[in-house]
Motif scaffolding. Structure first.
Motif, PDB file in Angstrom:
ATOM      1  N   THR A   6       1.268  -3.120 -11.490  1.00 32.64           N
ATOM      2  CA  THR A   6       2.567  -3.732 -11.431  1.00 32.64           C
ATOM      3  C   THR A   6       3.380  -2.411 -10.958  1.00 32.64           C
ATOM      4  O   THR A   6       4.277  -2.722 -10.130  1.00 32.64           O
ATOM      5  CB  THR A   6       3.069  -3.977 -13.048  1.00 32.64           C
ATOM      6  N   ILE A   7       3.512  -1.145 -11.466  1.00 27.60           N
ATOM      7  CA  ILE A   7       4.088  -0.338 -10.843  1.00 27.60           C
ATOM      8  C   ILE A   7       3.845   0.150  -9.554  1.00 27.60           C
ATOM      9  O   ILE A   7       4.980   0.202  -8.790  1.00 27.60           O
ATOM     10  CB  ILE A   7       3.740   1.112 -11.789  1.00 27.60           C
ATOM     11  N   LEU A   8       2.647   0.120  -8.983  1.00 28.84           N
ATOM     12  CA  LEU A   8       2.579   0.098  -7.613  1.00 28.84           C
ATOM     13  C   LEU A   8       3.165  -0.888  -6.837  1.00 28.84           C
ATOM     14  O   LEU A   8       3.836  -0.502  -5.714  1.00 28.84           O
ATOM     15  CB  LEU A   8       1.027   0.210  -7.436  1.00 28.84           C
ATOM     16  N   ARG A   9       3.158  -2.025  -7.314  1.00 30.04           N
ATOM     17  CA  ARG A   9       3.788  -3.186  -6.606  1.00 30.04           C
ATOM     18  C   ARG A   9       5.181  -2.870  -6.590  1.00 30.04           C
ATOM     19  O   ARG A   9       6.044  -3.202  -5.450  1.00 30.04           O
ATOM     20  CB  ARG A   9       3.533  -4.477  -7.284  1.00 30.04           C
ATOM     21  N   HIS A  10       5.894  -2.449  -7.685  1.00 29.47           N
ATOM     22  CA  HIS A  10       7.327  -2.135  -7.630  1.00 29.47           C
ATOM     23  C   HIS A  10       7.437  -1.137  -6.617  1.00 29.47           C
ATOM     24  O   HIS A  10       8.695  -1.160  -5.957  1.00 29.47           O
ATOM     25  CB  HIS A  10       7.619  -1.557  -8.888  1.00 29.47           C
ATOM     26  N   TYR A  11       6.794  -0.092  -6.393  1.00 27.85           N
ATOM     27  CA  TYR A  11       7.188   1.147  -5.430  1.00 27.85           C
ATOM     28  C   TYR A  11       6.918   0.336  -4.008  1.00 27.85           C
ATOM     29  O   TYR A  11       7.605   0.827  -3.149  1.00 27.85           O
ATOM     30  CB  TYR A  11       6.070   2.137  -5.580  1.00 27.85           C
ATOM     31  N   LEU A  12       5.802  -0.613  -3.860  1.00 29.56           N
ATOM     32  CA  LEU A  12       5.559  -1.091  -2.650  1.00 29.56           C
ATOM     33  C   LEU A  12       6.885  -1.985  -2.317  1.00 29.56           C
ATOM     34  O   LEU A  12       7.200  -1.832  -0.742  1.00 29.56           O
ATOM     35  CB  LEU A  12       4.508  -1.855  -2.476  1.00 29.56           C
ATOM     36  N   ASP A  13       7.387  -2.443  -3.085  1.00 24.66           N
ATOM     37  CA  ASP A  13       8.654  -3.322  -2.584  1.00 24.66           C
ATOM     38  C   ASP A  13      10.020  -2.300  -2.501  1.00 24.66           C
ATOM     39  O   ASP A  13      10.641  -2.779  -1.615  1.00 24.66           O
ATOM     40  CB  ASP A  13       9.095  -4.343  -4.097  1.00 24.66           C
ATOM     41  N   LEU A  16       2.500   5.010  -2.590  1.00 27.45           N
ATOM     42  CA  LEU A  16       1.483   6.034  -3.182  1.00 27.45           C
ATOM     43  C   LEU A  16       1.925   7.264  -3.696  1.00 27.45           C
ATOM     44  O   LEU A  16       1.850   7.878  -4.829  1.00 27.45           O
ATOM     45  CB  LEU A  16       0.446   6.242  -2.572  1.00 27.45           C
ATOM     46  N   GLY A  17       3.007   7.829  -2.749  1.00 26.73           N
ATOM     47  CA  GLY A  17       3.787   9.092  -3.010  1.00 26.73           C
ATOM     48  C   GLY A  17       4.669   8.960  -4.215  1.00 26.73           C
ATOM     49  O   GLY A  17       4.512   9.839  -5.135  1.00 26.73           O
ATOM     50  N   ARG A  18       5.163   7.835  -4.382  1.00 29.68           N
ATOM     51  CA  ARG A  18       6.134   7.610  -5.579  1.00 29.68           C
ATOM     52  C   ARG A  18       5.268   7.457  -6.889  1.00 29.68           C
ATOM     53  O   ARG A  18       5.613   8.066  -8.067  1.00 29.68           O
ATOM     54  CB  ARG A  18       6.878   6.400  -5.435  1.00 29.68           C
ATOM     55  N   GLY A  67       6.605  12.019  -0.099  1.00 27.58           N
ATOM     56  CA  GLY A  67       6.564  13.017   1.281  1.00 27.58           C
ATOM     57  C   GLY A  67       5.460  13.855   1.439  1.00 27.58           C
ATOM     58  O   GLY A  67       5.372  14.567   2.456  1.00 27.58           O
ATOM     59  N   LYS A  68       4.822  14.133   0.461  1.00 24.58           N
ATOM     60  CA  LYS A  68       3.576  14.916   0.660  1.00 24.58           C
ATOM     61  C   LYS A  68       2.346  13.957   0.926  1.00 24.58           C
ATOM     62  O   LYS A  68       1.901  12.937   0.333  1.00 24.58           O
ATOM     63  CB  LYS A  68       3.078  15.834  -0.733  1.00 24.58           C
ATOM     64  N   PRO A  69       1.540  14.362   1.784  1.00 20.36           N
ATOM     65  CA  PRO A  69       0.360  13.586   2.501  1.00 20.36           C
ATOM     66  C   PRO A  69      -0.878  13.775   1.615  1.00 20.36           C
ATOM     67  O   PRO A  69      -1.776  12.860   1.768  1.00 20.36           O
ATOM     68  CB  PRO A  69      -0.144  14.015   3.683  1.00 20.36           C
ATOM     69  N   GLU A  70      -1.089  14.616   0.732  1.00 25.35           N
ATOM     70  CA  GLU A  70      -2.242  14.991  -0.127  1.00 25.35           C
ATOM     71  C   GLU A  70      -2.737  13.720  -0.926  1.00 25.35           C
ATOM     72  O   GLU A  70      -4.033  13.309  -0.602  1.00 25.35           O
ATOM     73  CB  GLU A  70      -2.431  16.051  -0.898  1.00 25.35           C
ATOM     74  N   PRO A  82      -1.670  10.179  -1.059  1.00 30.59           N
ATOM     75  CA  PRO A  82      -1.862   9.028  -0.244  1.00 30.59           C
ATOM     76  C   PRO A  82      -3.115   9.133   0.678  1.00 30.59           C
ATOM     77  O   PRO A  82      -3.855   8.140   0.675  1.00 30.59           O
ATOM     78  CB  PRO A  82      -0.639   8.925   0.577  1.00 30.59           C
ATOM     79  N   ASN A  83      -3.365  10.184   1.483  1.00 28.29           N
ATOM     80  CA  ASN A  83      -4.623  10.326   2.159  1.00 28.29           C
ATOM     81  C   ASN A  83      -6.036  10.426   1.328  1.00 28.29           C
ATOM     82  O   ASN A  83      -6.897   9.899   1.672  1.00 28.29           O
ATOM     83  CB  ASN A  83      -4.545  11.683   2.931  1.00 28.29           C
ATOM     84  N   MET A  84      -5.868  10.985   0.208  1.00 29.55           N
ATOM     85  CA  MET A  84      -7.043  10.853  -0.743  1.00 29.55           C
ATOM     86  C   MET A  84      -7.312   9.425  -1.320  1.00 29.55           C
ATOM     87  O   MET A  84      -8.350   9.118  -1.222  1.00 29.55           O
ATOM     88  CB  MET A  84      -6.607  11.997  -2.071  1.00 29.55           C
ATOM     89  N   VAL A  85      -6.370   8.713  -1.748  1.00 30.40           N
ATOM     90  CA  VAL A  85      -6.385   7.270  -2.053  1.00 30.40           C
ATOM     91  C   VAL A  85      -6.892   6.464  -0.785  1.00 30.40           C
ATOM     92  O   VAL A  85      -8.064   5.885  -1.206  1.00 30.40           O
ATOM     93  CB  VAL A  85      -5.024   6.690  -2.580  1.00 30.40           C
ATOM     94  N   ARG A  86      -6.427   6.945   0.191  1.00 26.97           N
ATOM     95  CA  ARG A  86      -6.981   5.807   1.422  1.00 26.97           C
ATOM     96  C   ARG A  86      -8.533   6.425   1.794  1.00 26.97           C
ATOM     97  O   ARG A  86      -9.166   5.460   2.203  1.00 26.97           O
ATOM     98  CB  ARG A  86      -6.301   6.348   2.691  1.00 26.97           C
TER      99      ARG A  86
END
Length: 65
Positions: free
Chosen positions: A10-17, A27-29, A35-38, A40-44
């Motif tokens: 639910t939180i991730l959906r809120h941030y996606l919106d 994912l950064g939020r 703004g830092k890539p570590e 989001p890139n790790m999750v990907r």
């Protein structure tokens, strides 16, 4: 555990919106590292390593600096 997963989704959906569907920024939020890539890139990488998907975001969309 189901409740924790539900809240996280639910939180991730809120941030996606908030980020108009930008998974990298959402994912950064979520992680507090906007703004830092570590993170989001790790999750990907984990996503692609465990659950290959044809419709997954491209590497260029998630490997920003």
């Amino acid at each position: 555990m189901r409740v924790n997963l539900r809240y996280g989704c639910t939180i991730l959906r809120h941030y996606l919106d908030m980020e108009n569907g930008d998974l990298y920024r959402a994912l950064g939020r979520y992680n507090g590292s906007l703004g830092k890539p570590e993170y989001p890139n790790m999750v990907r990488a984990a996503w692609h390593g465990h659950w290959p998907c044809r419709n997954a975001p491209s590497a260029t969309a998630t490997q920003r600096l």
